[in-house]
Motif scaffolding. Sequence first.
Motif, short mmCIF file in Angstrom:
data_model
loop_
_atom_site.label_atom_id
_atom_site.label_comp_id
_atom_site.label_asym_id
_atom_site.label_seq_id
_atom_site.Cartn_x
_atom_site.Cartn_y
_atom_site.Cartn_z
N GLY A 1 0.83 -1.19 0.00
CA GLY A 1 0.00 0.00 0.00
C GLY A 1 0.86 1.24 0.00
O GLY A 1 2.08 1.17 0.18
N ALA A 2 0.24 2.37 -0.21
CA ALA A 2 0.97 3.63 -0.25
C ALA A 2 1.59 3.93 1.12
O ALA A 2 1.09 3.50 2.16
N THR A 3 2.68 4.65 1.10
CA THR A 3 3.38 5.01 2.33
C THR A 3 2.63 6.10 3.08
O THR A 3 2.15 7.06 2.48
N ARG A 4 2.53 5.94 4.38
CA ARG A 4 1.98 6.97 5.25
C ARG A 4 3.01 7.25 6.35
O ARG A 4 3.64 6.33 6.86
N TYR A 5 3.13 8.51 6.70
CA TYR A 5 4.17 8.92 7.66
C TYR A 5 3.57 9.16 9.04
O TYR A 5 2.49 9.74 9.18
N ALA A 6 4.28 8.70 10.06
CA ALA A 6 3.91 8.94 11.45
C ALA A 6 4.97 9.83 12.09
O ALA A 6 6.17 9.69 11.83
N TRP A 7 4.54 10.75 12.95
CA TRP A 7 5.45 11.64 13.67
C TRP A 7 5.64 11.08 15.08
O TRP A 7 4.70 10.96 15.85
N VAL A 8 6.88 10.69 15.39
CA VAL A 8 7.17 10.08 16.68
C VAL A 8 8.27 10.86 17.39
O VAL A 8 9.15 11.45 16.76
N ASP A 9 8.19 10.84 18.72
CA ASP A 9 9.17 11.54 19.55
C ASP A 9 9.78 10.52 20.52
O ASP A 9 9.08 9.97 21.38
N PRO A 10 11.08 10.22 20.39
CA PRO A 10 11.70 9.21 21.27
C PRO A 10 11.72 9.61 22.73
O PRO A 10 11.82 8.73 23.61
N GLY A 11 11.64 10.89 23.02
CA GLY A 11 11.65 11.30 24.43
C GLY A 11 12.71 12.35 24.72
O GLY A 11 13.32 12.92 23.80
N PRO A 12 12.99 12.60 25.98
CA PRO A 12 13.93 13.64 26.38
C PRO A 12 15.31 13.44 25.75
O PRO A 12 15.83 12.32 25.70
N GLY A 13 15.88 14.54 25.27
CA GLY A 13 17.22 14.49 24.72
C GLY A 13 17.30 14.07 23.27
O GLY A 13 18.39 14.05 22.70
N GLU A 14 16.19 13.72 22.65
CA GLU A 14 16.19 13.30 21.25
C GLU A 14 15.13 14.07 20.48
O GLU A 14 14.12 14.51 21.04
N ASP A 15 15.38 14.22 19.19
CA ASP A 15 14.47 14.98 18.33
C ASP A 15 13.38 14.09 17.76
O ASP A 15 13.62 12.92 17.42
N ALA A 16 12.19 14.65 17.63
CA ALA A 16 11.10 13.95 16.96
C ALA A 16 11.37 13.87 15.46
O ALA A 16 12.11 14.69 14.91
N TYR A 17 10.76 12.91 14.80
CA TYR A 17 11.02 12.72 13.37
C TYR A 17 9.86 11.98 12.70
O TYR A 17 9.02 11.37 13.37
N TRP A 18 9.84 12.07 11.38
CA TRP A 18 8.86 11.33 10.60
C TRP A 18 9.38 9.93 10.32
O TRP A 18 10.57 9.75 10.06
N THR A 19 8.50 8.95 10.38
CA THR A 19 8.90 7.57 10.09
C THR A 19 7.83 6.89 9.25
O THR A 19 6.64 7.25 9.32
N THR A 20 8.24 5.94 8.45
CA THR A 20 7.29 5.17 7.66
C THR A 20 6.87 3.93 8.44
O THR A 20 7.45 3.60 9.47
N GLU A 21 5.88 3.24 7.92
CA GLU A 21 5.34 2.09 8.63
C GLU A 21 6.38 0.98 8.76
O GLU A 21 7.22 0.78 7.89
N SER A 22 6.32 0.28 9.86
CA SER A 22 7.22 -0.85 10.08
C SER A 22 6.73 -2.09 9.34
O SER A 22 7.50 -2.97 9.00
#
Length: 448
Positions: free
Chosen positions: A127-148
């Motif tokens: 299927g088409a790619t959809r992006y999720a915005w995730v934040d690992p937590g303190p000290g790290e930057d949030a980022y866009w990721t594709t489905e696992s």
Amino acid sequence: MRRSLVIAITLLALSVLFVGGPSLLFSPSTSDIAPDETEVSPRMTTVGDSESKFWRFLSPQERFQQRSPLNVIVRGDTDDILQVMSEEGDGEWAELDDRAANDTENETILEEENGHATGVEWGDATGATRYAWVDPGPGEDAYWTTESAQLEDGDYYGQRYHIRLYESPNPDDQWVAMQGHTEHFDWFTLRHRVDGVEAAQSKIESDFMALPQVDTEQDVRRIYLDNSGPSDANGWATVVDLTGMILLPAGVGLAARKRTRSTGTGTGRGTNPERVSEHAPDAVDDRLTDVDRRRIAAAYDRIEAGHIILVFTVIALFLGVRMGGLLLERRAGFMTPHMIAAVLYPVIALGIPTATYLIAGTLTRRLDAAIVAAGSLAVAIWLDYGLLGVDSLPVDVVLQRMLVVVALGLIAGGAAKRATRDSRFNDLLLAGVAMWIVVLVGTLFGYF
């Protein structure tokens, strides 16, 4: 020219009456399934005591658009979550008592006779790619990721349940966020159309609740994510807690499975109005006047063999593409989805208008040919949606279907004998072909 205008208006009225009207009247969620394209600031969601967070929507681009609402969150080891959903095995599960996790005497081994833990084996999906915005937590930057991973239950070229899975950026947090929805393959657009998310969410939820080790009161609950609106979402997400169980043996990880993605009747023969009474039920015949009988007799006289042939040809070609796609998907494993589409789409784009033109060329009257062709395509569209179980359509799809119905009617009207007395390339035919091409090309480029 005046006659052509009358035919065009009649076809437009027919498309509104038999396509547009019923679609808007009987699809109460038509407006609800439209996605919100407005960009917003992300409001993050935390799962339990995890440090990592996620935004409650998915997006087709790396932008904060409220498109696909996340609706299932599963707590537990990411490897085991995927295995319980997608891999056949001996069905052996170990349920751990939190108070005595190391006490083997308190371990309960359960076996499933059906060979699969949830009773439904979710298969790998494309299927088409959809992006999720995730934040690992303190000290790290949030980022866009594709489905696992992507999973499905159903048919790619029919209707299916489709799930996209996104694992936590911190493995220790032990959660997987999912977006489940139902969708069907649209042969006019060559892509899937999302029907809604509630049915898929309920199915995923019930699959996990079917596990004998899951306490439906303690391990399954719903939380409010406030992501209602698109795709009939109500804003509530299912949370399933599998942290109290382990799977034996451990499955492969989500990350390891991440995908790269013809003849007319003689006019000399008339129908005797008196014969109408012989074939009409008494209750109907008692209410027919002589004028009614003459009109019905005249309608009988207008029916040609080509009308019947045209009806069955249009319906057979349209539904044949649907059935052909399902057959090739199930039987021709060597063919990719793109290969199947390349083989069958020409039947829609070229086969239907060509067959309509050839059969309508044997018919006498322009209006009759136009109405029969347009009506046949409208019937085929409704039969197709009925077979798929689709009960709601976005407005742009309704408009597209109305236009193709009108276009095919114009092609048929322009091919009839009375339309081709002066020239085969008449205004009806040229308008119909131009509309058919513009609508299909516009559809493929995403305007419908």
